[in-house]
Structures are given as structure tokens and as C-alpha cells.
Design an enzyme around this catalytic site. Structure first.
Site, PDB file in Angstrom:
ATOM      1  N   ARG A  89       0.818  -1.204   0.000  1.00  8.11           N
ATOM      2  CA  ARG A  89       0.000   0.000   0.000  1.00  8.11           C
ATOM      3  C   ARG A  89       0.862   1.269   0.000  1.00  8.11           C
ATOM      4  NH1 ARG A  89      -5.456  -0.368   0.638  1.00  8.11           N
ATOM      5  NH2 ARG A  89      -5.683  -2.362   1.643  1.00  8.11           N
ATOM      6  N   ARG A 128     -23.888   3.209  -8.385  1.00  7.89           N
ATOM      7  CA  ARG A 128     -24.214   1.859  -7.930  1.00  7.89           C
ATOM      8  C   ARG A 128     -25.444   1.847  -7.022  1.00  7.89           C
ATOM      9  NH1 ARG A 128     -18.938  -1.190  -6.399  1.00  7.89           N
ATOM     10  NH2 ARG A 128     -18.833   0.238  -4.639  1.00  7.89           N
ATOM     11  N   ARG A 161     -25.005   2.235  -1.059  1.00  9.19           N
ATOM     12  CA  ARG A 161     -24.098   2.036   0.072  1.00  9.19           C
ATOM     13  C   ARG A 161     -23.639   3.392   0.597  1.00  9.19           C
ATOM     14  NH1 ARG A 161     -19.814  -1.857  -2.002  1.00  9.19           N
ATOM     15  NH2 ARG A 161     -21.297  -3.531  -2.262  1.00  9.19           N
ATOM     16  N   ARG A 172     -10.961   8.244  -0.899  1.00 15.21           N
ATOM     17  CA  ARG A 172     -10.294   6.987  -1.259  1.00 15.21           C
ATOM     18  C   ARG A 172      -9.369   7.150  -2.461  1.00 15.21           C
ATOM     19  NH1 ARG A 172     -15.453   3.124  -1.341  1.00 15.21           N
ATOM     20  NH2 ARG A 172     -15.365   3.227  -2.688  1.00 15.21           N
TER      21      ARG A 172
END
Ligand SMILES: [Zn+2]
Length: 216
Positions: A89, A128, A161, A172
């Protein structure tokens, strides 16, 4: 063949990971799973990691690196190698992993990067919609339900969500740009990176991806 797969949220990493794993008979591991397993089994590294996460702190790279290495070296079934998702990461993790695995059969050989333009990622994530009842997934841009807000399959109300909004996505993506892009650049300098245009449909991407991995 040992592979790291990288891509921003919404890049289709998960879908392609399962296909690669099957096609090339690889162990597919995500660092999230390694963490959960170590914590559940209360291994020494797991307990160390837990002492950080319990305080809401980030687990130090050293613990993460050792956990990944431990896990890979103890894989009972080595198959043809591994496909690792969610690691490294940071650049520090990448360098430490390289140091730890140099000259062993655990060294990474190829980095697959799933490239998707920012606006396409935004459409995929913020568009989504999910049906909690039957699990069907829609996208208001690319796969809208016949009636807005209603599941085609079972007629239940569709939900979004909590994290699938533009602000969360931006956080993110910023994190990805800040931490993961330098990792990709590092491997790119070594000529180990295959970039896949993942903005196309899955079935259009798969043959290209398969070829790329065959020509190591
Ligand atoms: Zn449904």
C-alpha cells in the site's frame, strides 16, 4: 508467477482477480484476509496488529510486511504462485517486501495495474444501487433498473451504500494517488508493470489481460 494487482476503487480489481486466479491456478490473497486470519488465530503478529487497530491507529508497515511474508511462505499449496491484492500500500512496504523476498520464490514478478479514468470510476461508484433483499446490483448510468429505485428481480426498493458517494470516493482516490501511485511508479522504473485499460467492458478487457500475463 507471482503477481501484485493494483487499481483504484471501482477499477474491477476483484472481478479480474478471481478470473486470473482460476486461469493461472494461483493462490489469491487479499491483505484484509491475512489480517483477519492472524487476528482471529491470535498469532503474535495478529496480537501486535490488534493492539494498534484497537486504539484506532494504523498498523506499522513492519507488522504488515511480516504478516504477508509469513503467510506466503506457509502456503500449503503453492500452486503456480500468488496473486496479491491490497499490498503493498506504500512505497516503504514495497521496498521492504523486495528486501525480504530477494532471491526467493516469493519475490514478485509482475505488477498488473487496472487503469480507469477518474470520471468513469465516479460513475461506477456513485451510480451503484443495490437490492438488499436479493443482492442484485444496478448502476443508474450503465445498467439502470426498468423503474427508477426499484429492483427488476424482486420489486424491492434499491439502496445506495453509505460510502458510494462522491465525497467518500474522493477521499479513497486521494489516498490511492498519494500512496499507491508512487508504488506503481517504483515498479514501472523496473519494467515490471503491465497497465490494462480497464475502462472497457469486462469481456473486452479479459482477453488482453490474459495475453499480457502469458507473455511474461
Ligand atoms: Zn431484488
Amino acid at each position: 508467477m507471482n503477481i501484485f494487482i493494483m487499481g483504484a476503487p471501482g477499477s474491477g480489481k476483484g472481478t479480474f482477480s478471481s478470473r486470473i486466479k482460476e486461469e493461472f491456478n494461483l493462490n489469491h490473497i487479499s491483505t484484509g484476509d491475512i489480517f483477519r486470519e492472524n487476528i482471529a488465530n491470535e498469532t503474535e503478529l495478529g496480537l501486535q496488529a490488534k493492539s494498534y487497530t484497537e486504539k484506532g491507529l494504523l498498523v506499522p508497515d513492519e507488522i504488515t510486511n511480516n504478516m504477508v511474508k509469513e503467510y506466503l511462505s506457509h502456503l500449503a499449496d503453492k500452486k503456480n504462485g500468488y496473486l496479491l491484492d491490497g499490498y503493498p500500500r506504500t512505497l516503504d512496504q514495497a521496498k521492504a517486501f523486495e528486501e525480504m523476498t530477494k532471491g526467493t520464490d516469493l519475490a514478485v514478478e509482475k505488477i498488473v495495474v487496472m487503469d480507469v479514468p477518474f470520471d468513469e470510476l465516479t460513475r461506477r461508484i456513485t451510480g451503484r444501487r443495490l437490492c438488499k433483499k436479493c443482492g442484485a446490483i444496478f448502476n443508474i448510468y450503465s445498467k439502470p433498473p426498468k423503474t427508477e429505485g426499484v429492483c427488476d428481480e424482486c420489486g424491492s426498493a434499491l439502496t445506495q451504500r453509505k460510502d458510494d458517494n462522491e465525497e467518500s470516493l474522493k477521499v479513497r482516490l486521494d489516498e490511492y494517488a498519494k500512496n499507491t501511485e508512487p508504488v506503481i511508479a517504483y515498479y514501472e522504473e523496473k519494467g515490471m508493470v503491465s497497465r490494462i485499460d480497464a475502462s472497457k467492458a469486462i469481456d473486452a478487457i479479459w482477453p488482453e489481460l490474459k495475453e499480457t500475463l502469458k507473455n511474461k
